[in-house]
Write a protein that holds these residues in place. Structure first.
Motif, PDB file in Angstrom:
ATOM      1  N   TYR A  53     -10.658   0.571   5.802  1.00 34.06           N
ATOM      2  CA  TYR A  53     -10.419   0.888   4.388  1.00 34.06           C
ATOM      3  C   TYR A  53     -11.074  -0.160   3.487  1.00 34.06           C
ATOM      4  O   TYR A  53     -11.784   0.165   2.530  1.00 34.06           O
ATOM      5  CB  TYR A  53      -8.905   0.937   4.127  1.00 34.06           C
ATOM      6  CG  TYR A  53      -8.519   1.082   2.670  1.00 34.06           C
ATOM      7  CD1 TYR A  53      -8.214   2.329   2.129  1.00 34.06           C
ATOM      8  CD2 TYR A  53      -8.452  -0.027   1.830  1.00 34.06           C
ATOM      9  CE1 TYR A  53      -7.857   2.470   0.789  1.00 34.06           C
ATOM     10  CE2 TYR A  53      -8.103   0.097   0.487  1.00 34.06           C
ATOM     11  CZ  TYR A  53      -7.807   1.346  -0.022  1.00 34.06           C
ATOM     12  OH  TYR A  53      -7.460   1.465  -1.345  1.00 34.06           O
TER      13      TYR A  53
ATOM     14  N   TYR B  39      -6.950  -2.100  -5.505  1.00 36.46           N
ATOM     15  CA  TYR B  39      -7.124  -1.231  -4.351  1.00 36.46           C
ATOM     16  C   TYR B  39      -6.136  -1.638  -3.244  1.00 36.46           C
ATOM     17  O   TYR B  39      -5.770  -2.806  -3.129  1.00 36.46           O
ATOM     18  CB  TYR B  39      -8.556  -1.316  -3.814  1.00 36.46           C
ATOM     19  CG  TYR B  39      -9.580  -0.795  -4.789  1.00 36.46           C
ATOM     20  CD1 TYR B  39     -10.026   0.529  -4.732  1.00 36.46           C
ATOM     21  CD2 TYR B  39     -10.092  -1.605  -5.801  1.00 36.46           C
ATOM     22  CE1 TYR B  39     -10.961   1.021  -5.629  1.00 36.46           C
ATOM     23  CE2 TYR B  39     -11.020  -1.121  -6.715  1.00 36.46           C
ATOM     24  CZ  TYR B  39     -11.445   0.188  -6.623  1.00 36.46           C
ATOM     25  OH  TYR B  39     -12.372   0.664  -7.532  1.00 36.46           O
TER      26      TYR B  39
ATOM     27  N   SER C  48      -1.599   3.278  -2.164  1.00 36.14           N
ATOM     28  CA  SER C  48      -2.727   4.059  -1.653  1.00 36.14           C
ATOM     29  C   SER C  48      -2.360   4.977  -0.483  1.00 36.14           C
ATOM     30  O   SER C  48      -3.134   5.875  -0.147  1.00 36.14           O
ATOM     31  CB  SER C  48      -3.847   3.115  -1.205  1.00 36.14           C
ATOM     32  OG  SER C  48      -3.352   2.144  -0.287  1.00 36.14           O
TER      33      SER C  48
ATOM     34  N   CYS D 151       0.819  -1.214   0.000  1.00 32.33           N
ATOM     35  CA  CYS D 151       0.000   0.000   0.000  1.00 32.33           C
ATOM     36  C   CYS D 151       0.855   1.266   0.000  1.00 32.33           C
ATOM     37  O   CYS D 151       0.364   2.346  -0.342  1.00 32.33           O
ATOM     38  CB  CYS D 151      -0.930   0.012   1.205  1.00 32.33           C
ATOM     39  SG  CYS D 151      -0.058  -0.068   2.794  1.00 32.33           S
TER      40      CYS D 151
END
Length: 304
Positions: free
Chosen positions: A81, A62, A66, A40
């Protein structure tokens, strides 16, 4: 029963999770949600074996790139999240693929977390500093002195669990184990959990080749660019922390590379043990030619 399905593709590092997840996402015309505790972070590209744009093959991903490296995420942060992402995706999709090797993230997503009192951020930072200066031995000593319950029953070989436990004890005054009831939460989707496995010798050979490829792709330069984070918890990651002796002029490049390979193999072994013993995973081999059909069969069984 919900008609929404979360298809989990889990397993140790370098076993081929990304390729299978992308294949399944293409088959179902859906997205992939990562369950990896390091991919991430935007600044960590090479050393986290993050799927490249080419490997993602146009599939929406996803929890990849991020968050900034400076943000220390917890399992609870991931749960929040991921549930938010799934609420959005399940408006249009009946199946979403989850791909990753962080077992605690997968458990939090499927079963939920216990409600915990907040931890003081200054205390958490002080505990992180203790770990940075004294390593696991300092955490183990502190927990033995301050939280005998965790010292006797907790994960005393897992630095991240120990960091959390010590910060919790100093903030709340009680052991984190007293708050872990493991009560499963209701989820508006069913989880089909696949764990990939293969003979250890083959996996270890894959790991060694992957590390060599990372070095060839510029891992050393990536780590050099992140040295300002060397005291940060997120830098305490396999593939990154092993380079510090080189920059401190106490080890050669070759010695650091060997340590990365060794520590990655050790990590993979812990992952294999975790997925074997927890979470009711269905175990399949990526070496099987009909792997995709086996996964589709398991989904059909779950929806029967």
């Amino acid at each position: 029963m919900s008609d929404k399905t979360l298809l989990i593709i889990a397993g140790p590092t370098a076993i081929g999770k990304t390729a299978l997840a992308v294949q399944l996402a293409q088959y179902f015309n859906t997205a992939v949600l990562s369950a990896d505790a390091r991919q991430c972070y935007k600044e960590m590209q090479i050393g986290t074996a993050k799927p490249s744009i080419e490997e993602q093959q146009g599939i929406p991903h996803y929890f990849i790139d991020s968050h900034p490296l400076s943000e220390a995420l917890s399992v609870a942060d991931y749960e929040q999240y991921a549930i938010s992402v799934l609420e959005h995706l399940f408006l249009e999709k009946d199946i979403v693929v989850v791909c990753g090797g962080t077992g605690l993230y997968i458990n939090a997503l499927c079963d939920g977390l216990d409600t915990m009192p907040p931890v003081d951020s200054e205390i958490e930072e002080a505990v992180n500093q203790l770990y940075a200066s004294g390593g696991m031995a300092a955490l183990q000593f502190a927990l033995q002195e301050e939280d005998s319950l965790f010292a006797q029953n907790g994960a005393m070989q897992n630095p991240h669990r120990m960091l959390r436990a010590l910060a919790f004890k100093r903030s709340v005054g009680e052991s984190i184990l007293l708050y872990q009831t493991h009560t499963q939460k209701e989820r508006p989707f069913k989880c089909v959990k696949i764990a990939l496995e293969m003979p250890r010798a083959i996996l270890y050979d894959r790991i060694n080749h992957r590390v060599d490829n990372m070095v060839a792709e510029g891992l050393l330069d990536e780590v050099k660019s992140l040295l300002s984070y060397r005291e940060h918890k997120n830098f305490q990651t396999v593939g990154y922390q092993e380079w510090l002796p080189f920059f401190d002029h106490t080890a050669s490049i070759e010695a650091c590379i060997d340590k990365i390979k060794q520590h990655t193999r050790n990590y993979a072994k812990r992952q294999m043990t975790w997925f074997k013993n927890k979470g009711n995973f269905i175990h399949l081999s990526p070496l099987d030619n009909d792997l995709l059909q086996q996964v589709l069969l398991e989904i059909k069984k779950a929806n029967a």
